[in-house]
Each structure stands twice: as C-alpha cells, then as structure tokens.
Scaffold this motif. Structure first.
Motif, PDB file in Angstrom:
ATOM      1  N   GLY A  35       1.838   7.099  -6.506  1.00  0.00           N
ATOM      2  CA  GLY A  35       0.796   8.066  -6.872  1.00  0.00           C
ATOM      3  C   GLY A  35       1.184   9.486  -6.509  1.00  0.00           C
ATOM      4  O   GLY A  35       0.978  10.420  -7.296  1.00  0.00           O
TER       5      GLY A  35
ATOM      6  N   ILE B 173       0.841  -1.199   0.000  1.00  0.00           N
ATOM      7  CA  ILE B 173       0.000   0.000   0.000  1.00  0.00           C
ATOM      8  C   ILE B 173       0.876   1.250   0.000  1.00  0.00           C
ATOM      9  O   ILE B 173       0.612   2.210  -0.727  1.00  0.00           O
ATOM     10  CB  ILE B 173      -0.964  -0.017   1.200  1.00  0.00           C
ATOM     11  CG1 ILE B 173      -2.013  -1.114   1.017  1.00  0.00           C
ATOM     12  CG2 ILE B 173      -1.628   1.341   1.385  1.00  0.00           C
ATOM     13  CD1 ILE B 173      -2.848  -1.380   2.250  1.00  0.00           C
TER      14      ILE B 173
ATOM     15  N   VAL C 252       0.808   4.150  -2.870  1.00  0.00           N
ATOM     16  CA  VAL C 252       0.507   5.540  -2.521  1.00  0.00           C
ATOM     17  C   VAL C 252       1.703   6.433  -2.833  1.00  0.00           C
ATOM     18  O   VAL C 252       1.550   7.538  -3.361  1.00  0.00           O
ATOM     19  CB  VAL C 252       0.090   5.648  -1.034  1.00  0.00           C
ATOM     20  CG1 VAL C 252       0.028   7.084  -0.580  1.00  0.00           C
ATOM     21  CG2 VAL C 252      -1.249   4.966  -0.819  1.00  0.00           C
TER      22      VAL C 252
END
Length: 60
Positions: A30, A23, A27
């Motif tokens: 991104g 995760i 993230v």
C-alpha cells in the motif's frame, strides 16, 4: 519426546509471526502504490506549472 511433539504441535507462536509478515507485506504494498501515485501526481503538477510559466498564456 512424546511431550515435546505434543507441545510442538500445539505451539502457535509461528502463526503469529506469519500473520505479522502478511500484514507487513500488505502495508508495504500500500505504501509503495501510494508513493508511486503521488510521484505521478507531483510530476504532472510540475509539468503543468512549467508549461504555464514557459507559455505565459491564459489562466493556468
């Protein structure tokens, strides 16, 4: 020793750490892509404003 191996095989705490790492990687990617695109947009806007100020022609 037998119980230790059973407990070790059943232990899933490492799986949650791997999920958190995945995760975090997604993230982070991104955020990096958003920052890169935002930087390009700001550079373009500043170049446009500079050209508008230097040329003083038409509407900007």
């Amino acid at each position: 020793m037998k119980n230790f191996l059973k407990d070790f095989v059943r232990d899933e705490s490492g799986a949650s750490a791997a999920e958190y790492a995945l995760i975090l990687a997604i993230v982070g990617t991104g955020i990096a892509l958003a920052a890169f695109n935002l930087g390009g947009a700001i550079k373009g806007a500043m170049s446009s404003a500079t050209a508008c100020i230097n040329n003083k022609t038409g509407t900007c």
